[in-house]
Write an enzyme that holds these catalytic residues in place. Sequence first.
Site, PDB file in Angstrom:
ATOM      1  N   ASP A   1       0.697   3.288   1.671  1.00  0.00           N
ATOM      2  CA  ASP A   1       1.570   3.353   2.842  1.00  0.00           C
ATOM      3  C   ASP A   1       1.496   4.739   3.487  1.00  0.00           C
ATOM      4  OD1 ASP A   1       2.979   4.769   0.927  1.00  0.00           O
ATOM      5  OD2 ASP A   1       4.826   3.611   1.118  1.00  0.00           O
ATOM      6  N   SER A   2       0.728   5.644   2.882  1.00  0.00           N
ATOM      7  CA  SER A   2       0.418   6.924   3.528  1.00  0.00           C
ATOM      8  C   SER A   2      -0.330   6.720   4.833  1.00  0.00           C
ATOM      9  CB  SER A   2      -0.418   7.803   2.589  1.00  0.00           C
ATOM     10  OG  SER A   2      -1.525   7.077   2.063  1.00  0.00           O
TER      11      SER A   2
ATOM     12  N   ASP B   1      -0.006  -0.969  -1.331  1.00  0.00           N
ATOM     13  CA  ASP B   1       1.384  -0.523  -1.398  1.00  0.00           C
ATOM     14  C   ASP B   1       2.328  -1.541  -0.749  1.00  0.00           C
ATOM     15  OD1 ASP B   1       1.879   1.837  -2.769  1.00  0.00           O
ATOM     16  OD2 ASP B   1       1.220   3.106  -1.112  1.00  0.00           O
TER      17      ASP B   1
ATOM     18  N   LYS C   1       1.600  -2.158  -5.406  1.00  0.00           N
ATOM     19  CA  LYS C   1       2.272  -0.985  -5.949  1.00  0.00           C
ATOM     20  C   LYS C   1       3.628  -0.824  -5.281  1.00  0.00           C
ATOM     21  CE  LYS C   1       1.133   3.381  -4.918  1.00  0.00           C
ATOM     22  NZ  LYS C   1       2.447   3.993  -4.513  1.00  0.00           N
TER      23      LYS C   1
ATOM     24  N   GLU D   1       7.395   1.736  -5.455  1.00  0.00           N
ATOM     25  CA  GLU D   1       7.981   2.969  -5.937  1.00  0.00           C
ATOM     26  C   GLU D   1       9.226   2.682  -6.781  1.00  0.00           C
ATOM     27  OE1 GLU D   1       8.671   5.723  -2.768  1.00  0.00           O
ATOM     28  OE2 GLU D   1       6.590   5.670  -2.098  1.00  0.00           O
TER      29      GLU D   1
ATOM     30  N   GLU E   1       3.684  11.229  -9.393  1.00  0.00           N
ATOM     31  CA  GLU E   1       3.462  12.114  -8.252  1.00  0.00           C
ATOM     32  C   GLU E   1       4.332  13.357  -8.339  1.00  0.00           C
ATOM     33  OE1 GLU E   1       3.364  12.219  -3.348  1.00  0.00           O
ATOM     34  OE2 GLU E   1       3.619  10.306  -4.390  1.00  0.00           O
TER      35      GLU E   1
END
Length: 267
Positions: free
Chosen positions: A50-51, A89, A119, A121, A185
């Site tokens: 999602d970056s 993501d 993925k 968070e 991270e």
Amino acid sequence: MSDKPVRKVTVPRFLQAAEKGERLSMVTAYDHMWAGIMDEAGVDSILVGDSLSMVVQGHNSTLPVTLDEMIYHGRIVMRAVRRALVVVDMPFMSYQVSTEEAVRNAGRIMKETGADAVKLEGGAIQFDTIQAIMRAEIPVMAHVGMRPQAVRQLGGMGKVQRDEQQLLEDAQAAEAAGAFSIVLELVPADIAGRITKAVSIPTIGIGAGPHCSGQVLVGPDMLGLTPDFKPRFLKHYANLRQDALAAVRQYIGEVQSGEFPADEHCH
């Protein structure tokens, strides 16, 4: 690209490699061209992160990118990949509302992209969500430490996470819920090393030191395409922005001078 048969990296093979002590390599890619290059180079895993909200779309956080946009980029990445394990993501608010919605959205990603895993968070706070998605037989990679989607709560991007007990609890909760791997991270290297020893699934570090099972970097960052982004953990393996600027400037000059196109460029 060679027509030689390739051995696809699946989730079981990803885990087997980690169990053998092989260091796992992961990079982000967001389109067909770069995914193909990364895959041909032999990277173990490609993250459609999602970056892309920042790297591709120009936002200042990962929050604006939508589920439909993640699916679009996941789909075009998958068209290029033959070998690497592809993880997509789950964007902000695609899994936080309810476990039912999380499973539905994870299912959309898998069904509409053909990716190998998703993925999300979180660790302990997302235990039920990870477990529910896993029960739908969708592999999940967890993400603990600095969580970009929690940027407002954490007080900004790039905040190193130092609460060892919380980090360990998050990692162990993610493993207990069924995650097959965990991104760590911006975790101090010594803490990341102890977490890696405490769990039986691979840890993938970004800004978390050398003791993780593998490493991940954002593709455009490592290739020097984002020169204003200079975190301590980043290593530039190329300077493609400067190469591109020089090439385009040369082209402009040759067009203006009449040097291009020459006879060999004409029908």
